[in-house]
Design an enzyme around this catalytic site. Sequence first.
Site, short mmCIF file in Angstrom:
data_model
loop_
_atom_site.label_atom_id
_atom_site.label_comp_id
_atom_site.label_asym_id
_atom_site.label_seq_id
_atom_site.Cartn_x
_atom_site.Cartn_y
_atom_site.Cartn_z
N THR A 176 0.84 -1.09 0.08
CA THR A 176 0.03 0.16 0.03
C THR A 176 0.67 1.32 0.09
OG1 THR A 176 -1.82 -1.16 1.19
CG2 THR A 176 -1.79 1.16 1.23
N ALA A 177 1.83 1.37 0.69
CA ALA A 177 2.73 2.37 0.98
C ALA A 177 3.70 2.53 -0.57
CB ALA A 177 4.14 2.19 1.87
N TRP A 189 2.13 1.59 -3.36
CA TRP A 189 1.02 2.13 -4.31
C TRP A 189 0.89 3.46 -4.27
CZ3 TRP A 189 -3.87 4.10 -2.88
CH2 TRP A 189 -4.73 3.98 -4.05
N HIS A 190 0.93 3.99 -3.03
CA HIS A 190 0.75 5.37 -2.81
C HIS A 190 1.88 6.28 -3.30
CE1 HIS A 190 -2.29 4.83 0.54
NE2 HIS A 190 -2.68 5.73 0.10
N GLY A 191 3.00 5.78 -3.38
CA GLY A 191 4.12 6.56 -4.13
C GLY A 191 5.63 5.80 -3.65
#
Length: 263
Positions: free
Chosen positions: A130-131, A133-135
């Site tokens: 998820t981290a 995926w955010h950038g």
Amino acid sequence: MYLSFHYFFFFKQKTAYEMLRSLVGSEMCIRDSMYVMMPLETRLCVVMLWVWGYGARNTVYWRFFRLLAMIEGTEVPENTKTCVLDAPSVVGFWRDWHVGFTQFNIRYIYVPLGGASNRILAAITVFSFTALWHGPQVQFAMWSILIMGGFVPEVMVSRMLDRSALVARLRTTSYFHRLKGLISIVPSAVLIYGNAYGFLPKPEYLTTLLVKNTTMSDYIRVGAMFSAFWYVSAMLSHRRRDALQHAETLLRNKLIPPPKRSD
């Protein structure tokens, strides 16, 4: 139509968000001296307001496109069932926040890694993904570490309490909700601080707002004040969730008749 609107709005939102980061960043640099002169409780309210506003913005456009999908006859899940300021636990928050993305993570990462039988490792992998995926920024990696720092101990403590005979007896008393409210103070603080660190324009602003011109007596006073606030908020949240679960149970019992006994 739904997909075209979605991609158009997504890229517009991303562009606007990057502009917002730079604009708010320059404005906050100018106003740093004003912010640090405020009382600590006021600065903490600024942080909480930013986190709430970020979540509210996501809720608005998620529900807008959910409405478009429902108009076209496509049923999609409610993406935001809760607010970060109304989350009594880290686990409960991530069950109800960005539900579509959470279901993707559960199906393709969490379950293949073992699911409930390997919960901690699977959750760490999900948050790491998820981290990313955010950038690829370090800020999001630190956000993931902060959230996992609340998630993993919560899972371990929950497992320990579930096996406790004392807790099993407390569940039938009025003290159980009060105990849950007290325990919920820590995960609520973790969610506020972690999401503020991850999604403020720059993480340094969090240090500026919460550390500069602050004494130990300020931390004690404000800690007691906001602990009381989070305790009351957690109590209300637990009661609301219990009422919703009870209503869903009643609805399910009306819609699904009990099985017939065979003589």
